[in-house]
Design a protein around this motif. Structure first.
Motif, PDB file in Angstrom:
ATOM      1  N   UNK A   9      -5.765  71.852  12.423  1.00 36.52           N
ATOM      2  CA  UNK A   9      -6.670  71.001  11.647  1.00 36.52           C
ATOM      3  C   UNK A   9      -5.904  70.177  10.610  1.00 36.52           C
ATOM      4  N   UNK A  10      -4.915  70.808   9.966  1.00 36.05           N
ATOM      5  CA  UNK A  10      -4.104  70.090   8.977  1.00 36.05           C
ATOM      6  C   UNK A  10      -3.390  68.917   9.651  1.00 36.05           C
ATOM      7  N   UNK A  11      -2.866  69.182  10.851  1.00 37.06           N
ATOM      8  CA  UNK A  11      -2.144  68.145  11.585  1.00 37.06           C
ATOM      9  C   UNK A  11      -3.046  66.963  11.915  1.00 37.06           C
TER      10      UNK A  11
ATOM     11  N   UNK B 133       2.453  68.932  14.377  1.00 34.16           N
ATOM     12  CA  UNK B 133       2.537  70.389  14.157  1.00 34.16           C
ATOM     13  C   UNK B 133       3.993  70.846  14.119  1.00 34.16           C
ATOM     14  N   UNK B 134       4.823  70.251  14.939  1.00 38.92           N
ATOM     15  CA  UNK B 134       6.243  70.653  14.948  1.00 38.92           C
ATOM     16  C   UNK B 134       6.892  70.413  13.591  1.00 38.92           C
ATOM     17  N   UNK B 135       6.477  69.320  12.945  1.00 42.53           N
ATOM     18  CA  UNK B 135       7.019  69.023  11.601  1.00 42.53           C
ATOM     19  C   UNK B 135       6.557  70.065  10.590  1.00 42.53           C
ATOM     20  N   UNK B 136       5.265  70.427  10.662  1.00 44.85           N
ATOM     21  CA  UNK B 136       4.725  71.442   9.738  1.00 44.85           C
ATOM     22  C   UNK B 136       5.423  72.784   9.960  1.00 44.85           C
ATOM     23  N   UNK B 137       5.637  73.156  11.250  1.00 45.82           N
ATOM     24  CA  UNK B 137       6.332  74.413  11.559  1.00 45.82           C
ATOM     25  C   UNK B 137       7.764  74.385  11.023  1.00 45.82           C
TER      26      UNK B 137
END
Length: 382
Positions: A25-27, A34-38
């Motif tokens: 949801x944030x993405x 998502x890969x950046x957030x991870x």
């Protein structure tokens, strides 16, 4: 092309992740992959101190720590009670540990004073025959184990009995309780419950007597039961076998445990003294001792037919129940036994009195012995 984000944006995203918001949801809301957030999360974890990054302890880890603490506490108690240290002579350490044997796990005893277990066991085995306290301690512990076993409906194994004894101030290792239960022949009825249930489903436990408590001749029908009685110092199980023709107690046995060995031993006494012909019917309740394979197979070798009371119907074995009721009112409840020997002697005397002197209403107020002699004379005359 990789997009540049401000430190504040990264911190806001990480904060939302830590608060449990969905990364998916944030993405979608921020258009940040998502890969950046991870990647940010991974980098954040690496920056944490070793203590913060350490793995959360599992339940297994906690239990291991608890056992270790208990082990260390036991060692401290042993050192304090023994009055010795690892620097004391081996003889002093062995003698000190011998006094604590049975109260603490052998591993704890030996580790506390740095004594090899093999050396300690050799010392115990060499000396225990000469130590009256050793046998006295085992005798007391056996009585307590048997008390708890019967008070809890014979359903507990060594682990739960050990815990109950500990709550009552009797501290002893589970290994010791398990060993003494084996010597006493005590097993949790849970172990045989399923097998006995399956036998019942197949019609194994049939009531062939059907409350017909009369026989035409001796050694035609025997009935049996076990009662439990506790004196000041010990607990006893008393098994009796009664001949329905004369109501004579043809065999009885006093044991310190209620197990299959007690039942089989009592039946063997009756069988060898009476030598009944084939076709004997043996009736009892549905106790696990009477249904155990060791006993039922033994009866089959003797061509003895077995009968059982129905579940929860005490009237199906009321003749023996009535005997025990009279036995307790006329003897057991009226005395204070000063020793185990006195208890056994009084039981012996009562059985003799019952068989030879006490009139029985079902015998037209003849004694069991008189009823049997009457039958023998009748056979001789015919």
């Amino acid at each position: 092309m990789r997009q540049n984000y401000t430190e504040q944006q990264k911190l806001d995203i990480l904060k939302r992740c830590q608060n449990g918001e969905s990364i998916l949801l944030i993405s979608k809301e921020t258009n940040i992959s998502r890969s950046t957030i991870y990647r940010w999360l991974s980098a954040s974890l690496k920056k944490k101190s070793p203590d913060q990054h350490s793995k959360e302890p599992t339940y297994k880890d906690i239990r291991k720590l608890e056992h270790r603490v208990q082990h260390l506490e036991g060692m401290f108690e042993v050192i304090e009670l023994s009055g010795c240290t690892s620097a004391s002579s081996l003889k002093d350490r062995l003698n000190a540990l011998e006094k604590l044997y049975g109260r603490y796990n052998t591993y704890i005893l030996c580790e506390a004073l740095k004594v090899p277990r093999g050396t300690f066991y050799n010392h115990i085995l060499r000396n225990k025959r000469e130590k009256a306290w050793y046998y006295e301690h085992r005798k007391i512990l056996k009585a307590e184990i048997q008390r708890v076993y019967h008070e809890t409906g014979q359903i507990y194994g060594s682990d739960k009995i050990t815990a109950i004894l500990k709550e009552q101030g009797i501290k002893t290792p589970e290994d010791t309780v398990r060993l003494l239960m084996k010597e006493l022949g005590l097993k949790s009825i849970r172990q045989q419950a399923k097998a006995l249930y399956e036998k019942e489903k197949k019609g194994f436990c049939q009531d062939k007597l059907k409350q017909n408590f009369y026989a035409d001749k001796p050694n035609q029908i025997w009935v049996s039961d076990v009662t439990y009685f506790k004196t000041k110092s010990s607990a006893f199980s008393i098994c009796v076998i009664m001949d329905l023709y004369s109501r004579m107690i043809v065999a009885y046995k006093i044991g310190t445990r209620n197990n299959t060995r007690l039942i089989k031993g009592t039946f063997k006494l009756a069988y060898e003294s009476r030598k009944p012909a084939d076709g004997l019917l043996f009736h009892s309740d549905r106790g696990s001792n009477y249904r155990a394979a060791a006993f039922t197979d033994y009866l089959k070798t003797l061509n003895v037919e077995q009968s059982f009371s129905r579940a929860h119907v005490p009237y199906d074995n009321s003749v023996v129940e009535s005997f025990f009721a009279n036995f307790k009112r006329e003897e057991l409840y009226r005395r204070k036994y000063r020793s185990d020997y006195e208890f056994r002697q009084c039981v012996n005397e009562y059985i003799l009195f019952y068989n030879m002197e006490r009139p029985h209403s079902s015998n037209n107020y003849k004694t069991p012995l008189a009823k049997e002699l009457e039958y023998k004379n009748k056979i001789k005359k015919s």
